[in-house]
Design a protein around this motif. Structure first.
Motif, mmCIF file in Angstrom:
data_model
loop_
_atom_site.group_PDB
_atom_site.id
_atom_site.type_symbol
_atom_site.label_atom_id
_atom_site.label_comp_id
_atom_site.label_asym_id
_atom_site.label_seq_id
_atom_site.Cartn_x
_atom_site.Cartn_y
_atom_site.Cartn_z
ATOM 1 N N GLY A 7 -0.797 1.755 -2.966
ATOM 2 C CA GLY A 7 0.544 1.647 -2.566
ATOM 3 C C GLY A 7 1.147 2.917 -3.188
ATOM 4 O O GLY A 7 0.785 3.358 -4.513
ATOM 5 N N ARG A 8 2.149 3.506 -2.814
ATOM 6 C CA ARG A 8 2.871 4.574 -3.488
ATOM 7 C C ARG A 8 4.357 3.904 -3.507
ATOM 8 O O ARG A 8 5.168 3.699 -2.419
ATOM 9 N N THR A 9 5.198 4.247 -4.469
ATOM 10 C CA THR A 9 6.436 3.838 -4.659
ATOM 11 C C THR A 9 7.428 4.803 -3.871
ATOM 12 O O THR A 9 7.394 5.930 -4.365
ATOM 13 N N ALA A 10 8.340 4.500 -2.963
ATOM 14 C CA ALA A 10 9.126 4.857 -2.270
ATOM 15 C C ALA A 10 10.540 4.932 -2.967
ATOM 16 O O ALA A 10 10.912 4.068 -4.005
ATOM 17 N N SER A 12 13.541 4.975 -1.312
ATOM 18 C CA SER A 12 14.614 4.314 -0.457
ATOM 19 C C SER A 12 14.231 3.118 -0.513
ATOM 20 O O SER A 12 13.248 2.319 -0.200
ATOM 21 N N THR A 36 12.413 -4.381 3.430
ATOM 22 C CA THR A 36 12.458 -3.396 2.402
ATOM 23 C C THR A 36 12.264 -2.064 3.089
ATOM 24 O O THR A 36 12.326 -1.976 4.413
ATOM 25 N N SER A 37 12.475 -0.813 2.207
ATOM 26 C CA SER A 37 12.514 0.296 2.915
ATOM 27 C C SER A 37 10.976 0.676 3.566
ATOM 28 O O SER A 37 11.120 1.666 4.470
ATOM 29 N N ASP A 38 9.913 -0.122 3.152
ATOM 30 C CA ASP A 38 8.732 0.068 4.114
ATOM 31 C C ASP A 38 8.382 -0.779 5.040
ATOM 32 O O ASP A 38 7.267 -0.900 5.356
ATOM 33 N N GLY A 39 9.480 -1.699 5.331
ATOM 34 C CA GLY A 39 9.453 -2.417 6.527
ATOM 35 C C GLY A 39 9.125 -3.748 6.462
ATOM 36 O O GLY A 39 8.543 -4.452 7.239
ATOM 37 N N ARG A 92 6.184 -9.594 -1.626
ATOM 38 C CA ARG A 92 5.336 -9.464 -0.487
ATOM 39 C C ARG A 92 4.045 -10.127 -0.947
ATOM 40 O O ARG A 92 3.470 -10.357 -1.926
ATOM 41 N N ARG A 106 4.196 -1.828 -5.088
ATOM 42 C CA ARG A 106 5.025 -1.460 -4.200
ATOM 43 C C ARG A 106 5.958 -2.932 -4.136
ATOM 44 O O ARG A 106 6.943 -2.665 -3.506
ATOM 45 N N LEU A 109 9.910 -2.247 -4.551
ATOM 46 C CA LEU A 109 10.538 -2.159 -3.468
ATOM 47 C C LEU A 109 11.325 -3.606 -2.833
ATOM 48 O O LEU A 109 12.253 -3.552 -2.486
#
Length: 290
Positions: A7-10, A12, A36-39, A92, A106, A109
């Motif tokens: 995982g990579r921290t976004a 948004s 979350t921003s990654d859905g 999650r 992640r 997020l």
């Protein structure tokens, strides 16, 4: 509790709220699904605080294998609700939330979505309180969104000015200082659960926790690396002197990394995380937040 996963921290983090957000029969607790921003859909709940404390919200981040319906999480939330409004949520891979656990990566997020929701409800002061894995997440989240040296745009999204995930103060309880720690028997068992296919099956069936199978890429900023980026946001580090997972060098490393900008409470006789946090300690934490 942390381990190498993907995982990579976004950056948004504006959530959407699905139509199931409604009051329960008690008329007090509102249950919603955040996105979350990654859905990833995140199960979350909101309980208004006492009269006169409407401006303050505490966002509670549980430990690994917990969720918002677990008795120890509900107990902590119940104490906090006597001082402030409380947002609880399931990370999650936990409880009724979607996705798979990345054991601290992640999940930032997920917390950002919960904090942004609290602010969208009108709360002007939001304090994050994290336990164990949740403790590592609140530290990393504050480094990104606390308004300190490491935060992006003071915690406001690049693509939207209408919601933000700034935190006004941070409490990390029983948090690790560094990744890949295997110095205690409980942490060696946890790494087996996270890193081994058989262990992940045990996690899913026995612990009700769905764990991602891929390794971290890249490795996220560690809690101790995050702490210097949190100032001037107030930080409280709480740890038990009988914690079977992380010995006392972990909280001391975190406090030292703050360069005098953190309070450190070493609790005599306390074990690990939510299960070991008594009512008196929870009240002290809530009073500090308030």
């Amino acid at each position: 509790m942390s381990s190498p996963l993907s995982g990579r921290t976004a950056r948004s983090f504006v959530p959407t709220i699905t139509p199931d957000g409604a009051l329960t029969p008690t008329g007090r607790v509102r249950r919603v699904t955040l996105r979350t921003s990654d859905g990833v859909p995140i199960d979350a709940a909101y309980e208004p605080g006492p009269t006169g404390a409407e401006g303050l919200a505490i966002v509670l981040a549980h430990g690994f294998t917990g969720d918002l319906e677990r008795p120890h999480v509900r107990r902590a939330a119940g104490v906090f609700a006597q001082y402030a409004a409380v947002v609880t949520f399931s990370f999650r891979g936990h409880g009724k939330s979607g996705g798979r656990s990345t054991v601290g990566d992640r999940e930032v997020l997920d917390l950002a979505a919960a904090v942004a929701w609290a602010r969208s409800l009108g709360h002007t002061r939001v304090v994050t309180v994290g336990f164990s894995m949740g403790g590592s997440v609140v530290l990393r989240h504050a480094a990104l969104h606390g308004g300190g040296a490491g935060s992006a745009h003071g915690g406001r999204t690049e693509d939207s000015g209408r919601m933000d995930a700034r935190t006004d103060a941070v409490v990390a309880v029983s948090a690790p200082a560094r990744w890949y720690y295997r110095g205690t028997a409980p942490m060696r068992r946890l790494h087996f659960v996270v890193m081994n296919p058989v262990g992940r099956l045990v996690g899913r069936l026995g612990l009700r926790t769905r764990i991602h199978s891929q390794e971290w890429d890249p490795v996220p900023l560690s809690p101790v690396e995050s702490v210097p980026l949190i100032a001037p946001t107030p930080l409280l580090v709480v740890h038990g002197d009988r914690d079977p997972y992380f010995p006392l060098d972990h909280p001391r490393m975190l406090a030292a990394a703050a360069g005098g900008g953190a309070e450190l409470w070493l609790e005599p006789g306390m074990g690990h995380a939510e299960h070991a946090a008594g009512e008196a300690l929870l009240r002290r934490i809530a009073a500090w937040a308030a």
